[in-house]
Design a protein around this motif. Structure first.
Motif, PDB file in Angstrom:
ATOM      1  N   ASP A   1       1.809  52.217  52.348  1.00 51.86           N
ATOM      2  CA  ASP A   1       2.763  53.274  52.675  1.00 51.86           C
ATOM      3  C   ASP A   1       2.116  54.650  52.508  1.00 51.86           C
ATOM      4  O   ASP A   1       1.384  54.890  51.532  1.00 51.86           O
ATOM      5  CB  ASP A   1       3.994  53.186  51.770  1.00 51.86           C
ATOM      6  CG  ASP A   1       4.903  52.026  52.150  1.00 51.86           C
ATOM      7  OD1 ASP A   1       4.589  51.309  53.124  1.00 51.86           O
ATOM      8  OD2 ASP A   1       5.916  51.829  51.457  1.00 51.86           O
TER       9      ASP A   1
ATOM     10  N   ALA B   1       3.401  57.359  51.612  1.00 50.10           N
ATOM     11  CA  ALA B   1       3.885  58.081  50.431  1.00 50.10           C
ATOM     12  C   ALA B   1       3.013  57.832  49.206  1.00 50.10           C
ATOM     13  O   ALA B   1       2.973  58.661  48.287  1.00 50.10           O
ATOM     14  CB  ALA B   1       5.333  57.685  50.130  1.00 50.10           C
ATOM     15  N   ILE B   2       2.306  56.713  49.182  1.00 53.86           N
ATOM     16  CA  ILE B   2       1.478  56.371  48.019  1.00 53.86           C
ATOM     17  C   ILE B   2      -0.001  56.288  48.371  1.00 53.86           C
ATOM     18  O   ILE B   2      -0.821  55.891  47.545  1.00 53.86           O
ATOM     19  CB  ILE B   2       1.932  55.031  47.392  1.00 53.86           C
ATOM     20  CG1 ILE B   2       1.921  53.925  48.441  1.00 53.86           C
ATOM     21  CG2 ILE B   2       3.307  55.170  46.763  1.00 53.86           C
ATOM     22  CD1 ILE B   2       2.232  52.547  47.893  1.00 53.86           C
TER      23      ILE B   2
ATOM     24  N   PRO C   1       2.543  52.682  40.388  1.00 55.08           N
ATOM     25  CA  PRO C   1       3.963  52.433  40.689  1.00 55.08           C
ATOM     26  C   PRO C   1       4.151  51.894  42.107  1.00 55.08           C
ATOM     27  O   PRO C   1       4.676  52.567  42.997  1.00 55.08           O
ATOM     28  CB  PRO C   1       4.601  53.811  40.513  1.00 55.08           C
ATOM     29  CG  PRO C   1       3.499  54.770  40.881  1.00 55.08           C
ATOM     30  CD  PRO C   1       2.226  54.128  40.379  1.00 55.08           C
ATOM     31  N   VAL C   2       3.673  50.683  42.323  1.00 54.11           N
ATOM     32  CA  VAL C   2       3.751  50.069  43.645  1.00 54.11           C
ATOM     33  C   VAL C   2       4.227  48.633  43.497  1.00 54.11           C
ATOM     34  O   VAL C   2       4.214  48.073  42.398  1.00 54.11           O
ATOM     35  CB  VAL C   2       2.381  50.085  44.355  1.00 54.11           C
ATOM     36  CG1 VAL C   2       1.842  51.505  44.480  1.00 54.11           C
ATOM     37  CG2 VAL C   2       1.365  49.198  43.620  1.00 54.11           C
ATOM     38  N   HIS C   3       4.644  48.050  44.596  1.00 52.55           N
ATOM     39  CA  HIS C   3       4.876  46.612  44.616  1.00 52.55           C
ATOM     40  C   HIS C   3       4.345  46.062  45.934  1.00 52.55           C
ATOM     41  O   HIS C   3       4.237  46.774  46.934  1.00 52.55           O
ATOM     42  CB  HIS C   3       6.346  46.248  44.382  1.00 52.55           C
ATOM     43  CG  HIS C   3       7.285  46.702  45.445  1.00 52.55           C
ATOM     44  ND1 HIS C   3       8.127  45.847  46.098  1.00 52.55           N
ATOM     45  CD2 HIS C   3       7.544  47.925  45.970  1.00 52.55           C
ATOM     46  CE1 HIS C   3       8.872  46.510  46.969  1.00 52.55           C
ATOM     47  NE2 HIS C   3       8.531  47.772  46.917  1.00 52.55           N
TER      48      HIS C   3
ATOM     49  N   GLU D   1       5.840  51.682  47.843  1.00 50.39           N
ATOM     50  CA  GLU D   1       6.180  52.475  46.666  1.00 50.39           C
ATOM     51  C   GLU D   1       7.246  51.762  45.842  1.00 50.39           C
ATOM     52  O   GLU D   1       8.236  51.258  46.378  1.00 50.39           O
ATOM     53  CB  GLU D   1       6.683  53.859  47.091  1.00 50.39           C
ATOM     54  CG  GLU D   1       7.007  54.786  45.944  1.00 50.39           C
ATOM     55  CD  GLU D   1       7.467  56.152  46.415  1.00 50.39           C
ATOM     56  OE1 GLU D   1       7.573  57.055  45.586  1.00 50.39           O
ATOM     57  OE2 GLU D   1       7.718  56.295  47.644  1.00 50.39           O
ATOM     58  N   PHE D   2       7.041  51.719  44.529  1.00 53.08           N
ATOM     59  CA  PHE D   2       8.025  51.116  43.647  1.00 53.08           C
ATOM     60  C   PHE D   2       9.012  52.192  43.195  1.00 53.08           C
ATOM     61  O   PHE D   2       8.639  53.197  42.597  1.00 53.08           O
ATOM     62  CB  PHE D   2       7.347  50.504  42.414  1.00 53.08           C
ATOM     63  CG  PHE D   2       8.306  49.845  41.465  1.00 53.08           C
ATOM     64  CD1 PHE D   2       8.925  48.661  41.782  1.00 53.08           C
ATOM     65  CD2 PHE D   2       8.601  50.446  40.247  1.00 53.08           C
ATOM     66  CE1 PHE D   2       9.816  48.064  40.910  1.00 53.08           C
ATOM     67  CE2 PHE D   2       9.490  49.853  39.364  1.00 53.08           C
ATOM     68  CZ  PHE D   2      10.097  48.664  39.702  1.00 53.08           C
ATOM     69  N   LYS D   3      10.297  51.981  43.497  1.00 52.55           N
ATOM     70  CA  LYS D   3      11.317  52.988  43.206  1.00 52.55           C
ATOM     71  C   LYS D   3      12.266  52.554  42.099  1.00 52.55           C
ATOM     72  O   LYS D   3      13.319  53.164  41.894  1.00 52.55           O
ATOM     73  CB  LYS D   3      12.090  53.302  44.496  1.00 52.55           C
ATOM     74  CG  LYS D   3      11.211  53.895  45.599  1.00 52.55           C
ATOM     75  CD  LYS D   3      12.007  54.225  46.828  1.00 52.55           C
ATOM     76  CE  LYS D   3      11.127  54.838  47.903  1.00 52.55           C
ATOM     77  NZ  LYS D   3      11.867  55.179  49.136  1.00 52.55           N
ATOM     78  N   GLY D   4      11.883  51.522  41.397  1.00 54.62           N
ATOM     79  CA  GLY D   4      12.739  51.063  40.297  1.00 54.62           C
ATOM     80  C   GLY D   4      13.802  50.124  40.768  1.00 54.62           C
ATOM     81  O   GLY D   4      14.041  49.914  41.945  1.00 54.62           O
ATOM     82  N   SER D   5      14.487  49.547  39.788  1.00 58.28           N
ATOM     83  CA  SER D   5      15.526  48.569  40.107  1.00 58.28           C
ATOM     84  C   SER D   5      16.823  49.258  40.453  1.00 58.28           C
ATOM     85  O   SER D   5      17.052  50.412  40.165  1.00 58.28           O
ATOM     86  CB  SER D   5      15.747  47.656  38.895  1.00 58.28           C
ATOM     87  OG  SER D   5      16.048  48.410  37.742  1.00 58.28           O
TER      88      SER D   5
END
Length: 319
Positions: free
Chosen positions: A271, A273-274, A300-302, A315-319
Motif C-alpha cells: 500500500d 500509505a506505508i 504496523p502492517v498486516h 496498513e494495520f489500523k487496529g481492531s
C-alpha cells in the motif's frame, strides 16, 4: 493491431494475470481483482486488451488449449506458462511479450533460472557463474573472444585462470560491457541501468557511448547506455542472495516488497500509505512467506493473502 509497447511492470503484471486466469483455482474473487487491476490505469486495460487480441489473432489456436498441450513438455509451472505466452506472442508479431521481454528471454537463453531458482555454471575457461532468480545469459566463446551476455536478472561471476588463456573476457548487457581484470563480481540488470559490485579484484565498465570507470574491490558503480557513473562504496552482503538471504538496512518497505517479489511467483503489492516505512533485518529468500509474515513484528502492517499468487502488505489500523 499494431505492436504495442508497455512498461515492463505492466507487461509483467498483465502476463501474470493471464497466467493466473489459466489456473484451475482462479475464482470469482480473483476475477473481480483482475477487473479492478484493469480499471486502475488506462495502460492496464490496454495491455489486457492486447493479450486478448493476441489470442484472437491465433486463427483457431486457443491460448488455453495451447497452454494445456505445450506445458506437457515441461513441468506445468507458472514459468512454463509464461514461456508459452512468449511463444504465442512471437508467433503473432505482438508486442506485450516480444523477444526483449523477460519471459521470452528466459525461454530462449542458453542458461536461465525460474522464480526463486539459482543455477551454477562452469565455463570451459574455468569461469564460474551463478544465476540468481529469473535470470538469463547467453554464452559466445570464439577463437578470439569470450563473451557472456546478461539478458535479464542477476549473476555472480568468478573469472577463470586457465593457463595460456589469451582471449579477452567480457560480460555484456544492453547498456554496455564489463571487463574483469581477474576478479569476482556481481552484476544486476535493471530496466534503466546495469549495476556492478566488485568483491575481488577490479573491473572496467564501459557504456555504449564509450564512457569508462574502473571499479575496485569493495566498490560498486552503475552504467547506462550513455554514461558510466562514478564508483562508490558497496554495501555489505551484496552477494547474500547466494546464501538465500536479503540484508535490509533502513530499506523502504516498498523496496523490500519488490525484492521479495523477485523470488516469489505472483504479485506482491505494498500500500502506498506505508511504502516509505523503513525496516532493517535479515530475511530469507528461500521462504518468502516466512519473510512476509515477519513484517508485522516490526511495522504496523498486516499481510493479506488473496491467493498463493496474490499478496498485499496493508496498513494495520487496529481492531
Amino acid at each position: 493491431m499494431p505492436s504495442a509497447r508497455f512498461s515492463p511492470e505492466v507487461s509483467k503484471a498483465a502476463a501474470e494475470w493471464l497466467t493466473l486466469s489459466m489456473d484451475a483455482t482462479f475464482s470469482t474473487q480473483d476475477a473481480e481483482r483482475l477487473q479492478q487491476w484493469r480499471q486502475a490505469a488506462p495502460e492496464h486495460e490496454q495491455a489486457w486488451q492486447h493479450i486478448e487480441n493476441i489470442s484472437a489473432s491465433l486463427h483457431g489456436i486457443n491460448a488455453r488449449a495451447a497452454y494445456n498441450t505445450l506445458s506437457t513438455l515441461h513441468t506445468p509451472t507458472r514459468r512454463s506458462t509464461l514461456k508459452i505466452l512468449g511463444w504465442l506472442s512471437l508467433a503473432t508479431g505482438s508486442g506485450i511479450l516480444a523477444s526483449r521481454t523477460e519471459p521470452w528471454q528466459l525461454h530462449m537463453a542458453d542458461y536461465s533460472t525460474g522464480t526463486g531458482e539459482q543455477k551454477e555454471i562452469s565455463l570451459p575457461d574455468g569461469t564460474q557463474i551463478v544465476l540468481n532468480t529469473r535470470s538469463a545469459i547467453d554464452i559466445n566463446f570464439t577463437a578470439h573472444n569470450r563473451i557472456v551476455t546478461l539478458l535479464t536478472g542477476e549473476v555472480l561471476v568468478t573469472t577463470g585462470h586457465t593457463a595460456h588463456e589469451t582471449r579477452p573476457f567480457q560480460l555484456v548487457t544492453i547498456h554496455g560491457n564489463i571487463q574483469p581484470l581477474g576478479t569476482r563480481f556481481n552484476v544486476r540488470l535493471s530496466h534503466d541501468a546495469t549495476h556492478t559490485t566488485v568483491l575481488e579484484g577490479n573491473v572496467r565498465i564501459t557504456s555504449q557511448t564509450g564512457e569508462q570507470q574502473l571499479i575496485r574491490a569493495g566498490q560498486q558503480a552503475s552504467f547506462t547506455a550513455h554514461q558510466a557513473l562514478p564508483a562508490s562504496t558497496a554495501p555489505a552482503q551484496t552477494d547474500a542472495w547466494r546464501r538465500g538471504l536479503l540484508f535490509a538496512n533502513g530499506m523502504r518497505l516498498k523496496d523490500l516488497a519488490q525484492e521479495l517479489a523477485r523470488y516469489r511467483p505472483g504479485l506482491i503489492y505494498c500500500d502506498e500509505a506505508i511504502s516509505d516505512l523503513r525496516i532493517s533485518g535479515v530475511f530469507t529468500l528461500n521462504d518468502t512467506t516466512q519473510a512476509l509474515n515477519a513484517l508485522p513484528n516490526s511495522l504496523p502492517v498486516h499481510i493479506i493473502y488473496r491467493t498463493r499468487y496474490w499478496v498485499r502488505i496493508a496498513e494495520f489500523k487496529g481492531s
